[in-house]
Design a protein around this motif. Sequence first.
Motif, PDB file in Angstrom:
ATOM      1  N   SER A   1       0.813  -1.218   0.000  1.00 37.76           N
ATOM      2  CA  SER A   1       0.000   0.000   0.000  1.00 37.76           C
ATOM      3  C   SER A   1       0.843   1.263   0.000  1.00 37.76           C
ATOM      4  N   GLY A   2       1.987   1.235   0.712  1.00 35.08           N
ATOM      5  CA  GLY A   2       2.851   2.401   0.730  1.00 35.08           C
ATOM      6  C   GLY A   2       3.499   2.655  -0.611  1.00 35.08           C
ATOM      7  N   ALA A   3       4.020   1.584  -1.214  1.00 40.24           N
ATOM      8  CA  ALA A   3       4.641   1.728  -2.537  1.00 40.24           C
ATOM      9  C   ALA A   3       3.635   2.215  -3.566  1.00 40.24           C
ATOM     10  N   ALA A   4       2.431   1.667  -3.541  1.00 38.98           N
ATOM     11  CA  ALA A   4       1.398   2.092  -4.500  1.00 38.98           C
ATOM     12  C   ALA A   4       1.111   3.575  -4.344  1.00 38.98           C
ATOM     13  N   THR A   5       1.054   4.058  -3.108  1.00 39.27           N
ATOM     14  CA  THR A   5       0.790   5.482  -2.878  1.00 39.27           C
ATOM     15  C   THR A   5       1.919   6.338  -3.429  1.00 39.27           C
ATOM     16  N   LEU A   6       3.169   6.003  -3.077  1.00 36.85           N
ATOM     17  CA  LEU A   6       4.300   6.832  -3.489  1.00 36.85           C
ATOM     18  C   LEU A   6       4.451   6.873  -5.003  1.00 36.85           C
ATOM     19  N   HIS A   7       4.363   5.722  -5.657  1.00 38.17           N
ATOM     20  CA  HIS A   7       4.526   5.686  -7.119  1.00 38.17           C
ATOM     21  C   HIS A   7       3.426   6.468  -7.823  1.00 38.17           C
ATOM     22  N   ASN A   8       2.219   6.363  -7.315  1.00 36.50           N
ATOM     23  CA  ASN A   8       1.108   7.028  -8.004  1.00 36.50           C
ATOM     24  C   ASN A   8       1.012   8.511  -7.688  1.00 36.50           C
ATOM     25  N   LEU A   9       1.554   8.951  -6.546  1.00 41.37           N
ATOM     26  CA  LEU A   9       1.687  10.387  -6.326  1.00 41.37           C
ATOM     27  C   LEU A   9       2.534  11.013  -7.430  1.00 41.37           C
ATOM     28  N   GLU A  10       3.590  10.290  -7.827  1.00 45.82           N
ATOM     29  CA  GLU A  10       4.434  10.780  -8.920  1.00 45.82           C
ATOM     30  C   GLU A  10       3.701  10.704 -10.252  1.00 45.82           C
TER      31      GLU A  10
ATOM     32  N   GLY B   1       0.254  17.595  -5.735  1.00 46.94           N
ATOM     33  CA  GLY B   1       0.749  18.451  -4.671  1.00 46.94           C
ATOM     34  C   GLY B   1      -0.395  18.731  -3.714  1.00 46.94           C
ATOM     35  N   GLY B   2      -0.145  19.526  -2.676  1.00 47.84           N
ATOM     36  CA  GLY B   2      -1.207  19.830  -1.723  1.00 47.84           C
ATOM     37  C   GLY B   2      -1.522  18.642  -0.832  1.00 47.84           C
ATOM     38  N   ARG B   3      -2.798  18.531  -0.431  1.00 51.64           N
ATOM     39  CA  ARG B   3      -3.207  17.478   0.504  1.00 51.64           C
ATOM     40  C   ARG B   3      -3.962  16.367  -0.227  1.00 51.64           C
ATOM     41  N   ALA B   4      -3.768  15.159   0.264  1.00 55.89           N
ATOM     42  CA  ALA B   4      -4.525  14.014  -0.249  1.00 55.89           C
ATOM     43  C   ALA B   4      -4.935  13.136   0.922  1.00 55.89           C
ATOM     44  N   LEU B   5      -6.144  12.631   0.863  1.00 54.67           N
ATOM     45  CA  LEU B   5      -6.623  11.674   1.855  1.00 54.67           C
ATOM     46  C   LEU B   5      -6.493  10.290   1.252  1.00 54.67           C
ATOM     47  N   VAL B   6      -5.610   9.475   1.824  1.00 53.17           N
ATOM     48  CA  VAL B   6      -5.369   8.115   1.341  1.00 53.17           C
ATOM     49  C   VAL B   6      -6.195   7.167   2.196  1.00 53.17           C
ATOM     50  N   LEU B   7      -7.005   6.350   1.541  1.00 51.94           N
ATOM     51  CA  LEU B   7      -7.860   5.459   2.327  1.00 51.94           C
ATOM     52  C   LEU B   7      -8.106   4.149   1.602  1.00 51.94           C
TER      53      LEU B   7
ATOM     54  N   ALA C   1      -5.976   3.407  11.840  1.00 55.17           N
ATOM     55  CA  ALA C   1      -7.228   3.096  11.153  1.00 55.17           C
ATOM     56  C   ALA C   1      -7.032   2.855   9.658  1.00 55.17           C
ATOM     57  N   GLY C   2      -5.822   3.075   9.148  1.00 56.05           N
ATOM     58  CA  GLY C   2      -5.565   2.825   7.726  1.00 56.05           C
ATOM     59  C   GLY C   2      -5.971   3.965   6.815  1.00 56.05           C
ATOM     60  N   MET C   3      -6.222   5.139   7.379  1.00 56.43           N
ATOM     61  CA  MET C   3      -6.557   6.332   6.592  1.00 56.43           C
ATOM     62  C   MET C   3      -5.538   7.416   6.934  1.00 56.43           C
ATOM     63  N   TYR C   4      -5.020   8.089   5.896  1.00 55.29           N
ATOM     64  CA  TYR C   4      -3.906   9.012   6.095  1.00 55.29           C
ATOM     65  C   TYR C   4      -4.139  10.304   5.321  1.00 55.29           C
ATOM     66  N   LEU C   5      -3.982  11.428   5.998  1.00 54.36           N
ATOM     67  CA  LEU C   5      -3.976  12.727   5.321  1.00 54.36           C
ATOM     68  C   LEU C   5      -2.523  13.102   5.100  1.00 54.36           C
ATOM     69  N   VAL C   6      -2.139  13.308   3.847  1.00 53.20           N
ATOM     70  CA  VAL C   6      -0.722  13.486   3.534  1.00 53.20           C
ATOM     71  C   VAL C   6      -0.462  14.824   2.853  1.00 53.20           C
ATOM     72  N   ASP C   7       0.720  15.360   3.131  1.00 55.88           N
ATOM     73  CA  ASP C   7       1.267  16.495   2.394  1.00 55.88           C
ATOM     74  C   ASP C   7       1.998  15.903   1.199  1.00 55.88           C
ATOM     75  N   CYS C   8       1.390  15.983   0.039  1.00 54.30           N
ATOM     76  CA  CYS C   8       1.919  15.273  -1.137  1.00 54.30           C
ATOM     77  C   CYS C   8       3.329  15.715  -1.489  1.00 54.30           C
ATOM     78  N   ASP C   9       3.592  17.031  -1.466  1.00 54.92           N
ATOM     79  CA  ASP C   9       4.908  17.526  -1.862  1.00 54.92           C
ATOM     80  C   ASP C   9       6.002  16.995  -0.949  1.00 54.92           C
ATOM     81  N   ARG C  10       5.774  17.052   0.363  1.00 57.41           N
ATOM     82  CA  ARG C  10       6.799  16.615   1.313  1.00 57.41           C
ATOM     83  C   ARG C  10       6.936  15.092   1.331  1.00 57.41           C
ATOM     84  N   LEU C  11       5.844  14.382   1.126  1.00 55.11           N
ATOM     85  CA  LEU C  11       5.944  12.924   1.074  1.00 55.11           C
ATOM     86  C   LEU C  11       6.686  12.487  -0.188  1.00 55.11           C
TER      87      LEU C  11
END
Length: 447
Positions: free
Chosen positions: A102-111, A116-122, A204-214
């Motif tokens: 799940s982490g790899a999928a998030t990072l690769h697809n952010l690219e 940028g900005g905020r994203a809610l990952v769930l 809980a498996g839900m994350y609010l992320v700062d896309c640029d910094r992540l």
Amino acid sequence: MAERESGTVGIILAGGRGERAKPITLESADYIRSKALIPFAGRRLIEWVVDACREQGIRRFYVVAQGLENRSQIKLLLGHGERYGVEVRYSRSSFDRYNVGSGAATLHNLEQWDLGGRALVLPVDSIFDFSLEELEATHRASDAVVTVAAVARSPLEVAGKYGAMRTDGDGLVSGFVEKPGLGLIHELFPEATTDSCALVPTNAGMYLVDCDRLRLAAREPELMRQAQQSLDWGGDLLPWLVRNGRAVAAHHIARLGDLGNVQDYLLTLRHVLSGTYAQMNQLMPDPRSEQPRYWIHESSLHTKDDISGTTLADKIAQGDVTVGPGVRIGRDVTVGSGVRLEYTDIGDGAELREGARLSGAALGDSSVIGPYARITDSYIGPMAEIHSARDRPALLDGYCAVGDGAHLWQGSRLSGVSVYPRLRVPALANLPAGTALTSSDDILRWV
């Protein structure tokens, strides 16, 4: 709920295979439906996720899918979001090979999406009771790279099942422990003993992320290597961020309903039908009755059964059928005389023959429950049929799951047993809880 426009976008992780939820996720023994398409309270899971987020201001969604079937199933339902008043985009199939956790999928697809900005990952196999506005406020106040939605649970609930978090006085996470045992929980959280009121904060498996910094953190060589091999959110990415000095905050939400296995699915369904989830209460239509609480589609109220010739409305008025509390009946459902229902969800076109009693059950579309069957805490898939008779009633309990199109014969007595789709099972009894009948060969072992 008044809608607001949020600058946050939604990232839905929908590529999992749903192994733990079998046979709910199976259409046949070798064909897995996406977890996103699991039926729940009259809709598909991903529809509830999109609607819940849209009502809190999220208008753009990015779906991380995996493979042909998963991607096509979800896209056939959601399209590009037009029906839901949102915009939906999908991960590229060429990126599937990078979705190694799940982490790899998030990072690769952010690219991939250049977010940028905020994203809610769930995830797509849970429902949440939360305030996005409050989650965003915590995120801003803590200046976190990631803010984790947290749910407080007892040590017994956490042990071996949920990831636990340790936090400092400022609400920042100082450490993660993935699915600790009870002994380790008491060591790390001495205040949370089995006989106290203290609770353990869990992921809980839900994350609010700062896309640029992540995305910037993802360029660190160590994290880049992990993301090429295996990188989950709870076990890998969050601990790495904390170890390497990135601010990770925790924000407690009201409730999480896990739908990843049969027991959790049925328990969450019971809570939703009981009205425990405030957010789901707002998304669902108003109950036809509050005391007892139930929903019945108009078409089912006027459907006659072929034995008594009376409608469901007549039977309820005469006290011949008991409905509620916590019952949802879909369209064109046939209900026979003497039926008793509580905390049960019934799909469109289902048939419940005379004398059947159901509690804590979920029935798929066009399923059939025979006369005098007793179904407790069990899932019955679409077009499954439970044969039963007054002198040989079928008895199911203990979180049984009967897959799509399966047939169980009169006299079946099962507790905690899974039956895979399309199997025809003779009357069986005394199978150990946890048994999975996956093929005719499995059935022959017990006959």
